[in-house]
Design a protein around this motif. Structure first.
Motif, short mmCIF file in Angstrom:
data_model
loop_
_atom_site.label_atom_id
_atom_site.label_comp_id
_atom_site.label_asym_id
_atom_site.label_seq_id
_atom_site.Cartn_x
_atom_site.Cartn_y
_atom_site.Cartn_z
N ASP A 135 0.86 -1.18 0.00
CA ASP A 135 0.00 0.00 0.00
C ASP A 135 0.90 1.24 0.00
O ASP A 135 1.63 1.47 0.97
CB ASP A 135 -0.91 0.00 1.23
CG ASP A 135 -2.01 1.06 1.15
OD1 ASP A 135 -1.76 2.13 0.56
OD2 ASP A 135 -3.10 0.82 1.70
N PRO A 136 0.89 2.03 -1.08
CA PRO A 136 1.81 3.18 -1.16
C PRO A 136 1.51 4.26 -0.13
O PRO A 136 2.33 5.15 0.08
CB PRO A 136 1.59 3.69 -2.59
CG PRO A 136 0.18 3.28 -2.90
CD PRO A 136 0.00 1.95 -2.24
N ARG A 137 0.36 4.17 0.53
CA ARG A 137 0.00 5.15 1.56
C ARG A 137 0.66 4.83 2.90
O ARG A 137 0.69 5.68 3.80
CB ARG A 137 -1.52 5.19 1.73
CG ARG A 137 -2.27 5.57 0.47
CD ARG A 137 -3.76 5.33 0.60
NE ARG A 137 -4.06 3.89 0.75
CZ ARG A 137 -5.29 3.39 0.81
NH1 ARG A 137 -6.34 4.20 0.73
NH2 ARG A 137 -5.48 2.10 0.94
N ALA A 138 1.17 3.61 3.04
CA ALA A 138 1.74 3.17 4.32
C ALA A 138 3.11 3.79 4.54
O ALA A 138 3.91 3.89 3.60
CB ALA A 138 1.83 1.64 4.34
N PRO A 139 3.42 4.20 5.77
CA PRO A 139 4.69 4.88 6.04
C PRO A 139 5.92 4.03 5.75
O PRO A 139 6.98 4.56 5.43
CB PRO A 139 4.60 5.23 7.53
CG PRO A 139 3.56 4.31 8.10
CD PRO A 139 2.57 4.10 6.98
N GLU A 140 5.78 2.70 5.85
CA GLU A 140 6.94 1.85 5.61
C GLU A 140 7.40 1.87 4.15
O GLU A 140 8.49 1.43 3.82
CB GLU A 140 6.66 0.41 6.05
CG GLU A 140 5.47 -0.25 5.37
CD GLU A 140 4.20 -0.14 6.17
OE1 GLU A 140 3.37 -1.06 6.11
OE2 GLU A 140 4.03 0.89 6.87
N TRP A 141 6.52 2.39 3.26
CA TRP A 141 6.88 2.47 1.84
C TRP A 141 7.14 3.91 1.39
O TRP A 141 7.24 4.17 0.19
CB TRP A 141 5.78 1.86 0.97
CG TRP A 141 5.57 0.39 1.21
CD1 TRP A 141 4.45 -0.22 1.69
CD2 TRP A 141 6.52 -0.66 0.96
NE1 TRP A 141 4.64 -1.58 1.77
CE2 TRP A 141 5.90 -1.88 1.34
CE3 TRP A 141 7.83 -0.69 0.49
CZ2 TRP A 141 6.55 -3.11 1.23
CZ3 TRP A 141 8.48 -1.91 0.39
CH2 TRP A 141 7.84 -3.10 0.75
N ALA A 142 7.28 4.82 2.33
CA ALA A 142 7.43 6.24 1.98
C ALA A 142 8.67 6.50 1.13
O ALA A 142 8.62 7.29 0.18
CB ALA A 142 7.48 7.08 3.26
N GLU A 143 9.77 5.85 1.44
CA GLU A 143 11.00 6.07 0.68
C GLU A 143 10.87 5.54 -0.75
O GLU A 143 11.37 6.16 -1.69
CB GLU A 143 12.18 5.41 1.38
CG GLU A 143 12.58 6.09 2.69
CD GLU A 143 13.83 5.46 3.29
OE1 GLU A 143 14.37 4.51 2.69
OE2 GLU A 143 14.26 5.93 4.36
#
Length: 298
Positions: A221-229
């Motif tokens: 999920d691109p909204r999740a903080p773990e994928w922010a980078e």
């Protein structure tokens, strides 16, 4: 549908129907209300719906059409009774399939055609043979085609794409860069990969806006903080492409938020329940990138 404009270059949001279970007559009005300018759909699906019916629906909803073609596989037309998957082994078969499908797309007056071209196992010689033939065909007929950077296809790797681009000055691309992160097993912020993307950007006319990571073509999920980078790194790439398109004086830039359903999307073990809402993710990506585009170029 009014297109969002930034001076001479416009932003066109294009919606795919991958993972949308509703019929076109239900989903197309929803796309229009959400602000999309067009749809990106395999030619075979448009024809299955009915040529006249499909064209009428596009006109009624004010949507443009990006036609998808495939030089082999289930959506190829040259079906063989002994080869139900249409896994063509000859370059000539891929060339003939490309020509047949691209010609048929013109019935729908597409904005342009996006192609899944050739095979990843093509040798350099075979790839050169394919592109020599199809690019000549495009030029002779005035067809606009983007060739997608996609696994399983000729342009599956940034390194292969880098070698081919100087050989074919008229080769135009659809940048589906999420595939490169998994093919190279590399974070999208990697400077070497980014330098190649910078070169590729000069040929891109269409973007598939999906976020990939080192071990797969789609984050949960691109909204999740773990994928922010990972999201930011892909957005840096897309901004690089938009800058190139503006320098090239392209009249518009097209963006498809092409996140997909299971099993592109992860599911919970034993239940097969998707870990996120595909509809919401696609709309989030469309809204976010449209806003970024307008902020950067308005």
């Amino acid at each position: 549908v009014s297109t969002q404009s930034t001076g001479k270059m416009k932003f066109k949001g294009i919606r795919h129907t991958w993972g949308v279970d509703e019929p076109f007559e239900v989903s197309f009005p929803k796309f229009r209300k959400l602000g999309y300018d067009g749809v990106e759909i395999p030619l075979q699906f448009a024809r299955d719906y009915g040529d006249k019916k499909f064209k009428t629906l596009l006109q009624e909803e004010g949507l443009e059409y990006v036609a998808m073609v495939f030089t082999d596989g289930p959506l190829a037309f040259n079906h063989k009774t002994n080869n139900p998957n249409n896994d063509f082994n000859l370059v000539s078969e891929h060339v003939n399939e490309f020509k047949a499908q691209v010609k048929l797309t013109q019935e729908f007056s597409p904005l342009f055609v996006n192609s899944h071209s050739g095979k990843d196992w093509f040798t350099l010689s075979q790839s050169k043979e394919f592109f020599s033939e199809v690019l000549k065909f495009e030029e002779e007929n005035g067809y606009t085609v983007s060739h997608e950077t996609h696994r399983r296809r000729i342009l599956y790797s940034p390194w292969v794409t880098r070698e081919l681009l100087p050989l074919f000055p008229t080769l135009r691309l659809c940048a589906n860069l999420s595939h490169y992160t998994v093919v190279c097993e590399t974070h999208p912020s990697d400077p070497i990969l980014t330098e190649v993307v910078k070169q590729i950007a000069e040929r891109v006319i269409h973007v598939h806006g999906r976020v990939g990571y080192e071990h797969g073509p789609q984050v949960t999920d691109p909204r999740a903080p773990e994928w922010a980078e990972h999201l930011k790194a892909h957005e840096d790439w897309w901004h690089m492409i938009w800058e190139s398109q503006k320098r090239r004086n392209l009249p518009f830039s097209t963006f498809t938020p092409e996140f997909g359903p299971p099993h592109y999307m992860h599911t919970l073990p034993f239940t097969n329940v998707p870990v996120a809402n595909l509809w919401d993710i696609c709309n989030f990506m469309f809204d976010r990138e449209k806003e970024a585009f307008l902020k950067s170029f308005a």
